[in-house]
Design an enzyme around this catalytic site. Sequence first.
Site, PDB file in Angstrom:
ATOM      1  N   ASP A  32     -30.172 -41.317 -16.650  1.00  0.00           N
ATOM      2  CA  ASP A  32     -30.451 -40.782 -15.360  1.00  0.00           C
ATOM      3  C   ASP A  32     -30.534 -39.127 -15.583  1.00  0.00           C
ATOM      4  O   ASP A  32     -31.250 -38.597 -14.423  1.00  0.00           O
ATOM      5  CB  ASP A  32     -29.317 -41.056 -14.490  1.00  0.00           C
ATOM      6  CG  ASP A  32     -27.847 -41.023 -15.033  1.00  0.00           C
ATOM      7  OD1 ASP A  32     -27.819 -40.007 -16.312  1.00  0.00           O
ATOM      8  OD2 ASP A  32     -26.924 -41.283 -14.398  1.00  0.00           O
ATOM      9  N   ASP A  65     -17.481 -35.737 -16.172  1.00  0.00           N
ATOM     10  CA  ASP A  65     -17.220 -37.175 -16.072  1.00  0.00           C
ATOM     11  C   ASP A  65     -16.199 -37.425 -17.340  1.00  0.00           C
ATOM     12  O   ASP A  65     -15.500 -38.534 -17.233  1.00  0.00           O
ATOM     13  CB  ASP A  65     -18.565 -37.872 -16.145  1.00  0.00           C
ATOM     14  CG  ASP A  65     -19.363 -37.911 -14.928  1.00  0.00           C
ATOM     15  OD1 ASP A  65     -18.673 -37.464 -13.805  1.00  0.00           O
ATOM     16  OD2 ASP A  65     -20.500 -37.723 -15.103  1.00  0.00           O
TER      17      ASP A  65
END
Length: 791
Positions: free
Chosen positions: A67, A502
């Site tokens: 992504d 993350d």
Amino acid sequence: MRRRTLAASLGAAAVAAAAVPTGAQAKTSGRCEDAYTWRNAIVNGGGWVPGIVFNETEAGLIYARTDIGGLYRWQEPTQTWKPLLDWIGWDQWGWTGVVSVATDPVEPNRVYAAVGTYTKDWDPTSGAVLYSDDYGQTWGAAELPFKQGGNMPGRGMGERLAVDPHDNAVVYLGAPNGNGLWRSHDHGRTWAEVTDFPNPGNFVVTPGDPYSGDNQGVIWIEFAQDGRILVGVADPADPLYVSADRGRTWQPVPGAATALGTADGNRTIPKQAAIDHENGHLFIVTSWDPGPYNGPPATGRGGSIQRLALATGEWTDVTPAYDPLGTIPGFGGITVDRQRPGTLMAATENHWYPDEILFRSTDSGATWQTSWDYAWDANWSWPPERTDRFTLDPTGNEWLTFGKVDDGPAYAIKHGWMIDALSIDPHDSDRVMWIGGTIWGTEQLTAWDAQGPLVGWDDAAGRQVPLPVEPFDVGIRVQGIEETAVQDIAALGGTLVSAMGDLGGFVQTDLDQPGVMIRRPNWTSGRSLDFAGLNPDVVVGTGDVEGEADGHVGVSLDRGAAWLTTKRLDGVAGGGNAGTVAVSADGAVIVWSPGDGETTPVCSTDLGQSWTAVEGLPAGALVRSDRADPNRLYAFASGVCYASTNSGLAFAATGATGLPSEGPVELRAVPGKAKHLWLTGGEAGKAYGMWRSVDGGRTWRRVRDFEEADAVGFGKSRTRYGYPAIYTSAKAGGVRGIWRSTDEGRNWQRINDDAHQWGWTGKAVSGDPDVYGRVYIATNGRGLIYGDIID
């Protein structure tokens, strides 16, 4: 030859392509001509892979799209992935988000990638379709008159790109935001909208939301053996179209709205599709949300699996009748076995607890088996006993536990989450890959079919019992993909500490191994790092935290081997308020500037167990420490440089002028050189570039070599007593790159080349204190890159 600026006509009729040579020699300035080799500091994965696509003609040819981190091709001999888009530079950084990939079934050397990270203004470039005739070694680019969302909601749907197997010069692209269906007749070189296609979609996750307010648009394209073209659309009332005349005219497929548009009253859209050509079945998975984030709907079933008989037009709901958790939240991926007609698999999406479920059918969806199941006792006591069809081997990705341990049926390492990518090898029924926090894979898949049910009933005990199965092995298949978004770097010499979006962060003593994930504090994302210049055993960091147990600041006294959490600061909520942190050169004082924009920076002399407000600094100031003088720390905010001479207890403005007052700014101190500071950053069209100070920030001199500069760091000197080598991500003479100076900034050499640019590299850069020439580069999706001089 330098890569040309990409330009194209953005007219409605067609979009022209621009060539993208990828092996150009770097332009250099100065007298050094060192050649570099580039690698990743290994994490193995670390991001999300929305799509895994096998070529249907050439065995072993597999692509994985990410992504924000580019496109990869599988290398069968080494069982690793090769990055293909490292040539994408600063100005086209949005092209590192890959919304779809198509591999040509007729000429397997041809591959296409639809790129563009965001459909919003913060991505400065239009979307494009990249095309390659040599398996992704070199690329051309056709710009589009709209943006694409490789990192937007719905990015796991598709594939939005598809090559027509009946005429492989024809390639289709499904677009978001009302831009409809597009087509190329020349292998992706030029594109035009299919103006006769009647429906651009209308499904919006959250109307008006800046991130999830997109119309999801045209989702996927599939080709039947008889030449018909089927297109899925994000419109619950009209979700499927077909053309029987090579795309000249289009009609809604009868019954599609009833079959695909609702599930237990929830509006649903056709997320993915797969055709079983031998049996003439089109299988479609639907969901109430395009993914990848949301869990189950408020009520009822969130999705279904539908089967369309292409010969008769008959629809059959083949949604699994049994789910261990009772309600399917919605589906992500679907795949068929090309070698075994009637065999297919599907995956749930966002079964957050205890795990996702893989479903498998060998009878065209009439019956299904689950990848795991519960065995309850007669009293339905919690927790039930869980049994699984396969054993996960996380070797290479041990950090997937995220510091947790197995808790009944909720394993620390899961079958997955957000499973949109699920693919059975069309050449080998035993091989499957899927995304589940990493890429899981096995070459023993058909062992599933010999196992039978996982749970049975014991009449004597009056309870369910697990049935014996011989589990097969599933392992990591992500090696070579490095997709972390690196936020900061601390190179200590023999130890590398990184803060990552993350994942929190990693401590590595071997760059060829993932190292140890920082889990205390329990950072959801690491943000800032610092170490004591005279005692690098002392390392501090900040990260976003959830809950109330941990403070934002973490402290290590042993070069990152173990970490202590700190006191939570009253008034500073969890989440994205990590800010920046600095530790004095002797390790005695920590200064933290919270990222909430409201709280005055604070300092601590007891390893963060108590905090005291700092005098003289505004909220949100960037804080840094002198690398040689324990009494000196520095800060910067809104064009003003501040300095402390009492170990961070109080700061005062230095009076310097002419520095950037807008845009992001980086400030770094030079190892072993008291009062030596370098500053980068600013905003285009205003003060933007690089400055240096040798008097603790009182006066500054602009480094005129650079029109723009965004990160600066230091490493081992070229000579024994020389100035540390300086590294920067900057623009000189119109050329963006990674630059190095070995003579205190008098001369600079661009040390990367056009084939190694990695998109946006403006967050952090650092040299190595022990290895001359080694540089570490933080990328936004290609992990932590490091370069060494080729001997």
